[in-house]
Design a protein around this motif. Sequence first.
Motif, PDB file in Angstrom:
ATOM      1  N   PHE A 210      11.616  19.662  10.513  1.00  0.00           N
ATOM      2  CA  PHE A 210      11.194  20.926   9.908  1.00  0.00           C
ATOM      3  C   PHE A 210      12.396  21.694   9.363  1.00  0.00           C
ATOM      4  N   MET A 211      13.480  21.727  10.122  1.00  0.00           N
ATOM      5  CA  MET A 211      14.675  22.422   9.646  1.00  0.00           C
ATOM      6  C   MET A 211      15.258  21.726   8.415  1.00  0.00           C
ATOM      7  N   ALA A 212      15.170  20.398   8.398  1.00  0.00           N
ATOM      8  CA  ALA A 212      15.632  19.656   7.222  1.00  0.00           C
ATOM      9  C   ALA A 212      14.784  20.010   6.002  1.00  0.00           C
ATOM     10  N   LEU A 213      13.484  20.210   6.217  1.00  0.00           N
ATOM     11  CA  LEU A 213      12.606  20.594   5.112  1.00  0.00           C
ATOM     12  C   LEU A 213      12.976  21.975   4.577  1.00  0.00           C
ATOM     13  N   VAL A 214      13.214  22.929   5.475  1.00  0.00           N
ATOM     14  CA  VAL A 214      13.595  24.271   5.023  1.00  0.00           C
ATOM     15  C   VAL A 214      14.895  24.208   4.227  1.00  0.00           C
ATOM     16  N   ASP A 215      15.840  23.399   4.680  1.00  0.00           N
ATOM     17  CA  ASP A 215      17.106  23.264   3.952  1.00  0.00           C
ATOM     18  C   ASP A 215      16.880  22.683   2.558  1.00  0.00           C
ATOM     19  N   LEU A 216      16.006  21.689   2.453  1.00  0.00           N
ATOM     20  CA  LEU A 216      15.712  21.094   1.145  1.00  0.00           C
ATOM     21  C   LEU A 216      15.042  22.109   0.218  1.00  0.00           C
ATOM     22  N   LEU A 217      14.021  22.783   0.731  1.00  0.00           N
ATOM     23  CA  LEU A 217      13.277  23.732  -0.097  1.00  0.00           C
ATOM     24  C   LEU A 217      14.143  24.918  -0.516  1.00  0.00           C
ATOM     25  N   SER A 218      14.974  25.398   0.406  1.00  0.00           N
ATOM     26  CA  SER A 218      15.783  26.589   0.106  1.00  0.00           C
ATOM     27  C   SER A 218      16.863  26.313  -0.928  1.00  0.00           C
ATOM     28  N   SER A 219      17.153  25.036  -1.173  1.00  0.00           N
ATOM     29  CA  SER A 219      18.140  24.700  -2.209  1.00  0.00           C
ATOM     30  C   SER A 219      17.577  24.888  -3.613  1.00  0.00           C
ATOM     31  N   ASP A 220      16.260  25.069  -3.706  1.00  0.00           N
ATOM     32  CA  ASP A 220      15.600  25.301  -4.994  1.00  0.00           C
ATOM     33  C   ASP A 220      15.321  26.793  -5.123  1.00  0.00           C
ATOM     34  N   PRO A 221      16.004  27.506  -6.003  1.00  0.00           N
ATOM     35  CA  PRO A 221      15.835  28.968  -6.109  1.00  0.00           C
ATOM     36  C   PRO A 221      14.448  29.395  -6.573  1.00  0.00           C
ATOM     37  N   ARG A 241      19.615  31.516  12.009  1.00  0.00           N
ATOM     38  CA  ARG A 241      19.965  30.354  11.194  1.00  0.00           C
ATOM     39  C   ARG A 241      19.815  30.632   9.703  1.00  0.00           C
ATOM     40  N   PHE A 242      18.804  31.430   9.328  1.00  0.00           N
ATOM     41  CA  PHE A 242      18.528  31.633   7.907  1.00  0.00           C
ATOM     42  C   PHE A 242      18.819  33.067   7.446  1.00  0.00           C
ATOM     43  N   GLN A 243      19.636  33.779   8.196  1.00  0.00           N
ATOM     44  CA  GLN A 243      19.881  35.178   7.850  1.00  0.00           C
ATOM     45  C   GLN A 243      20.612  35.339   6.514  1.00  0.00           C
ATOM     46  N   HIS A 244      21.329  34.319   6.076  1.00  0.00           N
ATOM     47  CA  HIS A 244      22.064  34.413   4.812  1.00  0.00           C
ATOM     48  C   HIS A 244      21.433  33.557   3.713  1.00  0.00           C
ATOM     49  N   THR A 245      20.204  33.101   3.937  1.00  0.00           N
ATOM     50  CA  THR A 245      19.501  32.303   2.927  1.00  0.00           C
ATOM     51  C   THR A 245      18.502  33.202   2.219  1.00  0.00           C
ATOM     52  N   ASP A 246      18.771  33.500   0.959  1.00  0.00           N
ATOM     53  CA  ASP A 246      18.022  34.542   0.250  1.00  0.00           C
ATOM     54  C   ASP A 246      16.537  34.243   0.102  1.00  0.00           C
ATOM     55  N   ASN A 247      16.179  32.980  -0.105  1.00  0.00           N
ATOM     56  CA  ASN A 247      14.768  32.677  -0.375  1.00  0.00           C
ATOM     57  C   ASN A 247      14.014  32.198   0.865  1.00  0.00           C
ATOM     58  N   PRO A 308      -1.057  14.139   5.267  1.00  0.00           N
ATOM     59  CA  PRO A 308       0.015  13.739   6.183  1.00  0.00           C
ATOM     60  C   PRO A 308       1.294  13.326   5.459  1.00  0.00           C
ATOM     61  N   THR A 309       2.429  13.746   6.005  1.00  0.00           N
ATOM     62  CA  THR A 309       3.737  13.254   5.581  1.00  0.00           C
ATOM     63  C   THR A 309       4.546  12.925   6.829  1.00  0.00           C
ATOM     64  N   THR A 310       5.576  12.101   6.655  1.00  0.00           N
ATOM     65  CA  THR A 310       6.346  11.653   7.815  1.00  0.00           C
ATOM     66  C   THR A 310       7.813  12.050   7.761  1.00  0.00           C
ATOM     67  N   SER A 311       8.219  12.763   6.711  1.00  0.00           N
ATOM     68  CA  SER A 311       9.625  13.163   6.620  1.00  0.00           C
ATOM     69  C   SER A 311       9.751  14.410   5.759  1.00  0.00           C
ATOM     70  N   ALA A 312      10.881  15.090   5.905  1.00  0.00           N
ATOM     71  CA  ALA A 312      11.148  16.276   5.093  1.00  0.00           C
ATOM     72  C   ALA A 312      11.204  15.919   3.610  1.00  0.00           C
ATOM     73  N   GLN A 313      11.803  14.782   3.289  1.00  0.00           N
ATOM     74  CA  GLN A 313      11.921  14.383   1.887  1.00  0.00           C
ATOM     75  C   GLN A 313      10.547  14.114   1.274  1.00  0.00           C
ATOM     76  N   GLU A 314       9.671  13.455   2.037  1.00  0.00           N
ATOM     77  CA  GLU A 314       8.321  13.181   1.532  1.00  0.00           C
ATOM     78  C   GLU A 314       7.557  14.483   1.309  1.00  0.00           C
ATOM     79  N   THR A 315       7.700  15.421   2.235  1.00  0.00           N
ATOM     80  CA  THR A 315       7.033  16.718   2.087  1.00  0.00           C
ATOM     81  C   THR A 315       7.577  17.469   0.880  1.00  0.00           C
ATOM     82  N   TYR A 316       8.888  17.457   0.726  1.00  0.00           N
ATOM     83  CA  TYR A 316       9.521  18.137  -0.409  1.00  0.00           C
ATOM     84  C   TYR A 316       9.025  17.553  -1.731  1.00  0.00           C
TER      85      TYR A 316
END
Length: 460
Positions: A210-221, A241-247, A308-316
């Motif tokens: 889940f944290m990997a997914l948030v990192d992937l998604l947050s890289s897209d403004p 963890r996400f206090q400095h992530t704007d989106n 259903p998805t099995t990974s952050a990349q698949e969800t992204y």
Amino acid sequence: MKSTNHRTPQKPLLVLPIEIYEREIDGRLWLAGEALQRGYQVLIAHHGAAFLSNLSDCGILYKDHGPGLSKLCEYHGWKDPSLWIGALDEEGLVFRDKNTYRKTRVDGKALQYINDVFFVGDTQKNAAGIECFAAHTHISGHPRFDLCHVKHCQSSPEEPSGKLHVLINTRFGSLFPLGEQTSTTLRHHLTNNPSLRKTVANELVIFREFMALVDLLSSDPKIKITLRPHPAERPDYYRKRFQHTDNVSVQRSFGVIHAIQHADVVVHDGCTTAIEACLMGKVVIGQRPPLPYTSMGYTDFCNQFSLPTTSAQETYNLITSLRSRQSYHAISNRMQALREAMWPSHHIANWNSIGAAMKILDVVDQQKLPPRPAPVLSLWHRWKIARETLRRHVLKGCSTCPPITSIVKKLGPALQQIQLTDSKFPVVTVDDIVRRTEYILGERFTVQNIGNNCFLMCSS
């Protein structure tokens, strides 16, 4: 309970106790709105509030029919013959098997206090197996699904443009439990408790994905992420963890229905919000990676309402594909098929249309509760509140002392219980209730704060 003077308009009183505020308040307010239209006054309060002691001449709809209710009846003295007590299990959709449900959510002593039991659907009623008890049973559905229908009808489905709003619901109570330090919980992973060790090990795998997914998604403004921790989960880690992530925003203050309504996509794992999101026409994704202990299968009930998805990349990849009109329609059709697969539903009686609140209140109407003045705090209630407030101050003051004596150490469990209670039902103001009521019901009602987290609602 003391009442106001005779000049106050007299109406039947319906009491709706709450244990976990964010999980229960939306459905309670929807039910309250229907009750107010029928001429009731409604009291919404924390289920342990002193104000609920020695109730009489009113109706109480409790959140379950487990051991907690029998303890509350003893604690509050809910024994007056003029009381009507009903129960609707807030967790009635989430159980692995009948035996587990009957063992953990059905209590024979509690059922002796209950006049009527309401079930979300046939499946829950069959699992409960309470035919041998005197309580009347009704299949009503749940008021929060009424609310989902209404908000879905109020929304205008739009194809996502370049910008996407993703709601991520976390559910890692074993890792971030209320009232405990995270480090204490993670140490359980190394204990000799096999069941707990497996649970924490599985949750760690899901959590990291889940944290990997948030990192992937947050890289897209052009993607906005709302991370919503479970009501029984501490949000501290996510905020730091996400206090400095704007989106990325971490919040649960506006209610889960509000959060779902304003999202394009909902991501979860085994969370009941998937049911609401599916019913409200959203794209719902259940992300569950391969687990070290496979007893936690993808057959969990809530995950049946998800893609259903099995990974952050698949969800992204699935989320970003919604920017394509063709992919959007294909995914929407898959979600529509999931919704239709539940029709007719043995799990949720009001899956197709609203009606749960009306069915519950039809039963309440049959009790012919007497009109009565609005309740107010008596001197005895004020004494109990003052005593509890003093106790809290003493315990919290002692918590700052080094635990060098056995007396201070013994205060630990009591202090932890206070922290747990405050996390489940934080301080709520009249403005909070009014604002949420206006969103849920679309109109304003009179709300009075008549005690610590006790709110009396009346029609204007």
